[in-house]
Write an enzyme that holds these catalytic residues in place. Sequence first.
Site, PDB file in Angstrom:
ATOM      1  N   LYS A 151     -10.154   1.332  -2.190  1.00 46.93           N
ATOM      2  CA  LYS A 151     -10.209   0.856  -0.808  1.00 46.93           C
ATOM      3  C   LYS A 151     -11.569   1.155  -0.168  1.00 46.93           C
ATOM      4  O   LYS A 151     -12.037   2.293  -0.169  1.00 46.93           O
ATOM      5  CB  LYS A 151      -9.083   1.533  -0.015  1.00 46.93           C
ATOM      6  CG  LYS A 151      -8.904   1.022   1.407  1.00 46.93           C
ATOM      7  CD  LYS A 151      -7.706   1.726   2.054  1.00 46.93           C
ATOM      8  CE  LYS A 151      -7.424   1.188   3.444  1.00 46.93           C
ATOM      9  NZ  LYS A 151      -6.239   1.856   4.042  1.00 46.93           N
ATOM     10  N   CYS A 170      -5.078  -3.161   3.103  1.00 47.41           N
ATOM     11  CA  CYS A 170      -4.723  -2.835   4.482  1.00 47.41           C
ATOM     12  C   CYS A 170      -5.881  -2.975   5.472  1.00 47.41           C
ATOM     13  O   CYS A 170      -6.218  -4.084   5.866  1.00 47.41           O
ATOM     14  CB  CYS A 170      -4.126  -1.429   4.538  1.00 47.41           C
ATOM     15  SG  CYS A 170      -3.163  -1.104   6.045  1.00 47.41           S
ATOM     16  N   GLU A 184       0.848  -1.186   0.000  1.00 46.50           N
ATOM     17  CA  GLU A 184       0.000   0.000   0.000  1.00 46.50           C
ATOM     18  C   GLU A 184       0.890   1.244   0.000  1.00 46.50           C
ATOM     19  O   GLU A 184       2.009   1.230   0.511  1.00 46.50           O
ATOM     20  CB  GLU A 184      -0.879  -0.005   1.253  1.00 46.50           C
ATOM     21  CG  GLU A 184      -1.842   1.159   1.359  1.00 46.50           C
ATOM     22  CD  GLU A 184      -2.596   1.192   2.684  1.00 46.50           C
ATOM     23  OE1 GLU A 184      -3.712   1.737   2.711  1.00 46.50           O
ATOM     24  OE2 GLU A 184      -2.062   0.683   3.688  1.00 46.50           O
TER      25      GLU A 184
END
Length: 272
Positions: free
Chosen positions: A112, A154, A40
């Site tokens: 995300k 993440c 990331e």
Amino acid sequence: MELVALQMTAGPEWPVNQARLAELLQQLPTQRPLLVLLPENVAVFGRKSAIQEAAEPLGEGPIQRQFSQWAKEHNIWLVVGSMPTLIEGSERLHATSLVYNERGKRVAHYHKLHLFDVDVADVQGRYRESDSYAPGDNVCVIDSPFGRLGLSICYDLRFAPLYSALRDQGADILLVPAAFTRVTGEAHWQPLLQARAIENQCYVLAAGLYGEQGKRPTWGHSMIISPWGEIECCLPEGEGLVSTPIDTKRLADIRRQMPVAQHGRLNAVWRD
């Protein structure tokens, strides 16, 4: 077929990160086909102003052209863990994962879903991704020579229903690029990754940033986990690569011998 997780330290300047990535990609295994996951925030990490300056429209810009060129040059499937992309009509950005095939063509992207708005007992203390980013609104599973790839980024790792949705759409490999903090990484990174592998009977390919950028220390510990939950390889610290071949027969055997995807009844119960 082989999986690779690349671990590095990133900062706020793309040219510096670009040069380091170029060096690390020279260390790739010779095996092809090869699936390579970058962490990331691999393009730019740190100051809000630097992130805004580096942001590009999806599908345009020199940073994305470089990733495409690397995929073609190294004859690899390259997954960019995340980079900032512009949202038309908004001051906020998307944190976007990009997937390029071996010809350098972008074949998928994922924004995300879950933003890291938390307080952590470290030097920085307060994290508010929503100050800069807007959440995505779609899951993404794509076909590849390695199997079906399920994308995440993440903080998504803490939300098991996302990975169940990826598995329901046929995912064989779950991709988890990250910049986990050192505090949360030491406590939860490995058990969460193993849980996602075990409960979904998927390979988990996880690539993390390592080191410190300003006040934010990152955990590293890039690893690849089998569908049975075993850690195939791990790089705790520093920069470098970890890799392992895919055993598609073992993946199929695990799912056949313990067919949990067919045994789940919660959806039926909720419908009732």
